[in-house]
Scaffold this active site. Structure first.
Site, PDB file in Angstrom:
ATOM      1  N   HIS A   1     -42.820  37.939 -59.214  1.00  0.00           N
ATOM      2  CA  HIS A   1     -42.681  38.773 -58.014  1.00  0.00           C
ATOM      3  C   HIS A   1     -42.996  37.986 -56.746  1.00  0.00           C
ATOM      4  O   HIS A   1     -43.711  38.463 -55.852  1.00  0.00           O
ATOM      5  CB  HIS A   1     -43.550  40.018 -58.114  1.00  0.00           C
ATOM      6  CG  HIS A   1     -43.186  40.905 -59.268  1.00  0.00           C
ATOM      7  ND1 HIS A   1     -41.942  41.478 -59.398  1.00  0.00           N
ATOM      8  CD2 HIS A   1     -43.894  41.295 -60.353  1.00  0.00           C
ATOM      9  CE1 HIS A   1     -41.895  42.194 -60.508  1.00  0.00           C
ATOM     10  NE2 HIS A   1     -43.059  42.094 -61.118  1.00  0.00           N
TER      11      HIS A   1
ATOM     12  N   LYS B   1      -4.413  40.574 -33.931  1.00  0.00           N
ATOM     13  CA  LYS B   1      -4.499  41.462 -32.766  1.00  0.00           C
ATOM     14  C   LYS B   1      -3.269  42.364 -32.697  1.00  0.00           C
ATOM     15  O   LYS B   1      -3.387  43.565 -32.408  1.00  0.00           O
ATOM     16  CB  LYS B   1      -4.613  40.638 -31.489  1.00  0.00           C
ATOM     17  CG  LYS B   1      -4.597  41.483 -30.214  1.00  0.00           C
ATOM     18  CD  LYS B   1      -4.744  40.633 -28.968  1.00  0.00           C
ATOM     19  CE  LYS B   1      -4.686  41.503 -27.708  1.00  0.00           C
ATOM     20  NZ  LYS B   1      -4.906  40.720 -26.479  1.00  0.00           N
TER      21      LYS B   1
END
Length: 533
Positions: A289, A141
């Site tokens: 697939h 921070k």
């Protein structure tokens, strides 16, 4: 925000993992940096020649509660959080006789590693770091004044900035802060995942109150980048669950010159999940697939593979094979002539593995356990959809609950095929029609936008991929959802399908039932749907 690059005069170091500290220690000694440190970190730094101020000398309070309280003190956190670009902060620190920190180096207790070790809950709780994340977040921070280093990969950069006397510029501190916030977020997400699993609340009716939690927090750690994604222009990477190193994503690659691709992972995971729908029998799935082009059960794993491959030998070329039993030499001999991208199994006989390894481009995967049934996540723009995994566990999946609405009760082999087909249909993309015979798929119609097309496709594939055999005749059919009209079922009956199972629930159910009766077809309704998109 103004740039506040300045020399690193004072550092706070508190790390669980000590690897790589030597480079930082040399820089601290060379630059004459004041170093405040804790416990074993202080001992390690002192052994490297660093003059260390113990944290308890700064706080005036001894380490307590078995190490739970060391740095949770205003003398530490004020020194981290004071924004030295703010004159009021600087004045307050001077009045309080607290020195600011320019660099904070912290890594955290290994919570995820402790969970993975199989430690009991009490031991896992003790590895939830409290003071470490507080220091990291405070320094991140206050990146206007403080550099935060949480990754040993950044020690070299930190050492250079310390020894050169230049310190970090604002952009560097902000990048380090962003990395630190990501680390603490992932750390907390892993804790949240573990506590949700171990401390979930069950209501009086047996439901789980955490089934749809108010906040969904999950994290995955980068394993490695992939060559590309679904297509060459797409970026891709594999991330792993920090609390699970035994699932498919952590599969051990035993052979194959090539690494797994994005599409390999997708297809192989689909195949792996499919075969475990038949956990009580040897089963093999051949997937292309994300759709099965063959699926079968057998008395042996080699027999299951032979039957699965026979469903669609053309599509099996370049596909993925999954087995839910160790691969035997007999199965390996069947696989060897077939161009296959990936084979995945719980284990391999030594001779089978040796034979498969002669195929340089075959990726051979070993997975330690069956799939875990976790919530399924699907990102959408601005959010994510979450659902429980579709399993064969709904009331309508039990054949004892099926309702016979047409034709005679089937003999045992036909009933067994219906049960197999119903389990198999779950893994086929909707709209799905599956034909089966003798514990194997013989024709699969998948991914069509209407059920009639899927019916045609299933019959066509059954009758054109088997060297002239009419495999639709005498087979059974499963449909993942109801027949909205009678036409799809009528086509199956004309092709010689003798029995069918589907959910029912259409406003035209009676029309479909009458078509089945007219054809003399046995038909069951399950009341359960298995859409798969």
């Amino acid at each position: 925000m103004a740039d506040t690059t300045r020399r690193i005069a004072r550092a706070l170091v508190s790390v669980y993992e000590k690897e790589g500290l030597e480079e930082l220690a040399r820089a601290f000694v060379q630059a004459g940096t004041q170093v405040v440190s804790t416990g074993s970190t202080a001992t390690t730094l002192e052994s490297m020649g660093v003059q260390v101020t113990p944290v308890e000398k700064v706080t005036g309070f001894p380490e307590s509660l078995g190490g739970r309280v060391k740095t949770l003190d205003p003398h530490i956190h004020a020194g981290i959080l004071a924004d030295m670009t703010n004159p009021d902060h600087a004045r307050q620190l001077k009045d309080l006789e607290i020195q600011p920190f320019d660099l904070v180096v912290v890594n955290l207790y290994p919570f995820a590693q402790t969970v993975l070790s199989g430690a009991d809950p009490a031991a896992c709780l003790e590895k939830i770091d409290i003071g470490g994340p507080a220091m990291v977040r405070a320094a991140a921070k206050n990146n206007a004044s403080v550099a935060i280093v949480t990754d040993s990969a950044d020690y070299s950069l930190a050492a250079e900035r310390v020894s050169s006397g230049t310190g970090f510029d604002l952009a560097e501190r902000q990048a380090l802060a962003a990395k630190a916030f990501a680390m603490t977020a992932a750390y907390d997400a892993a804790i949240a995942e573990w506590t949700a699993e171990h401390w979930s609340c069950t209501t009086e009716d047996g439901s789980n109150q955490t089934a749809a939690p108010g906040n969904l927090t999950r994290t995955w750690n980068l394993s490695h980048e992939l060559r590309y994604g679904e297509n060459p222009h797409q970026h891709a990477a594999l991330y792993l669950d920090p609390l699970d190193r035994t699932g498919f994503a952590s599969a051990i690659q035993l052979g194959g010159a090539k690494a797994m691709s994005y599409n390999n992972y997708v297809d192989a995971d689909s195949a792996w999940r499919t075969v475990w729908d038949f956990a009580d029998r040897p089963a093999v799935a051949v997937v292309k697939h994300s759709n099965p082009c063959g699926l079968a059960i057998g008395e042996t794993i080699a027999q299951a593979h032979l039957k699965a491959h026979a469903c669609d030998p053309m599509s099996a070329y370049g596909g993925v094979i999954a087995a839910n039993r160790p691969v035997t030499l007999a199965m390996a001999k069947q696989v060897k002539p077939i161009f296959t991208e990936v084979i995945v199994a719980p284990d391999y006989e030594d001779e089978a593995l040796d034979l498969l390894k002669t195929k340089k481009n075959l990726r051979i995967l070993k997975v330690e356990r069956p799939p875990r049934h976790l919530p399924f996540l699907r990102p959408i723009d601005g959010g994510v959809l979450v659902q429980s995994e579709d399993l064969i566990d709904a009331p309508g999946d039990n054949p004892d609950s099926w309702r016979l609405v047409s034709g005679p009760e089937p003999d045992d082999p036909t009933m067994s095929d219906l049960m197999f087909a119903w389990r198999a249909i779950r893994s086929v993309k909707s709209n799905a029609i599956l034909l089966a015979h003798d514990g194997a798929t013989v024709g699969i119609g998948m991914g069509q936008v209407n059920r009639v097309d899927s019916s045609h496709l299933a019959v066509e594939r059954a009758n054109t991929l088997a060297e002239g055999l009419n495999r639709a005749k005498g087979s059974v059919a499963a449909s993942d959802a109801f027949f909205p009209f009678a036409d799809g079922l009528e086509y199956l009956a004309e092709a010689g399908v003798v029995a069918a199972v589907h959910p029912g629930g259409s406003i035209r159910d009676e029309e479909v039932i009458e078509a089945a009766k007219k054809a003399g077809m046995t038909m069951y309704l399950t009341g359960t749907r298995h859409f798969f998109h």
